[in-house]
Design a protein around this motif. Structure first.
Motif, mmCIF file in Angstrom:
data_model
loop_
_atom_site.group_PDB
_atom_site.id
_atom_site.type_symbol
_atom_site.label_atom_id
_atom_site.label_comp_id
_atom_site.label_asym_id
_atom_site.label_seq_id
_atom_site.Cartn_x
_atom_site.Cartn_y
_atom_site.Cartn_z
ATOM 1 N N UNK A 212 17.503 21.773 49.318
ATOM 2 C CA UNK A 212 18.783 21.750 48.608
ATOM 3 C C UNK A 212 19.960 21.227 49.424
ATOM 4 N N UNK A 213 19.804 21.030 50.724
ATOM 5 C CA UNK A 213 20.906 20.486 51.517
ATOM 6 C C UNK A 213 20.867 18.960 51.602
ATOM 7 N N UNK A 214 19.846 18.350 51.001
ATOM 8 C CA UNK A 214 19.732 16.884 50.967
ATOM 9 C C UNK A 214 20.032 16.385 49.561
ATOM 10 N N UNK A 215 20.297 15.086 49.418
ATOM 11 C CA UNK A 215 20.513 14.555 48.066
ATOM 12 C C UNK A 215 19.303 14.862 47.165
ATOM 13 N N UNK A 216 19.605 15.272 45.939
ATOM 14 C CA UNK A 216 18.569 15.652 44.981
ATOM 15 C C UNK A 216 18.093 14.437 44.194
ATOM 16 N N UNK A 217 16.883 14.520 43.657
ATOM 17 C CA UNK A 217 16.335 13.376 42.925
ATOM 18 C C UNK A 217 17.075 13.144 41.604
ATOM 19 N N UNK A 218 16.983 11.926 41.116
ATOM 20 C CA UNK A 218 17.543 11.561 39.817
ATOM 21 C C UNK A 218 16.630 12.133 38.741
#
Length: 154
Positions: A56-62
């Motif tokens: 959750x601290x990284x960019x999440x998927x589209x």
């Protein structure tokens, strides 16, 4: 092949249990390409069980690229099954995915990263942990849980 996103915002213990669900999905939904969103630091527990784990601290998927998205509640199981564990795993398999329990898939599966065992051994040596027959004799204690704290926490 459908792309599927599973959202599992739970603690480490629940995520270790969740590996059993992923093993069931691998067998019973082999055409699914599965990604998992999880909490920070838990993603390495899913190595080899899904295409990618997104902490959750990284960019999440589209999310628009997925054919199915499951936001997993991970509820306690009060079903009183006579033939399988009464666990969050069996509840999720039945209630979320409509899958039966396969006892041969019922063990957690965590792949330990290269070098992790050596680092753990170095730490245990540094605190002078006792070793008997080539094994460290230690207990790791976790006295607080994120869910059901009134029943888990000391």
């Amino acid at each position: 092949m459908p792309e599927v996103l599973l959202k599992s915002p739970h603690g480490l213990g629940d995520l270790c249990q969740f590996t059993v669900v992923l093993k069931h999905l691998r067998r019973h939904k082999p055409d699914w390409v599965i990604d998992v969103c999880c909490r920070r630091g838990k993603e390495t527990a899913l190595t080899g069980l899904c295409r990618r784990a997104y902490p959750d601290h990284e960019p999440q998927p589209d999310e628009s690229k997925y054919q199915q998205i499951f936001d997993l509640g991970w509820w306690e199981n009060y079903s009183q099954y006579p033939d399988r564990p009464n666990s969050k795993v069996t509840n999720c398999l039945k209630e979320v995915f409509g899958l039966d329990w396969d006892a041969d898939l019922g063990r957690y599966e965590i792949k330990v990263r290269e070098g992790a065992l050596e680092r753990a051994a170095e730490y245990l040596w540094s605190i002078k942990a006792p070793m008997v027959d080539g094994c460290f004799r230690v207990v790791i204690f976790h006295g607080q849980g994120n869910t059901s704290p009134d029943r888990k926490n000391l």
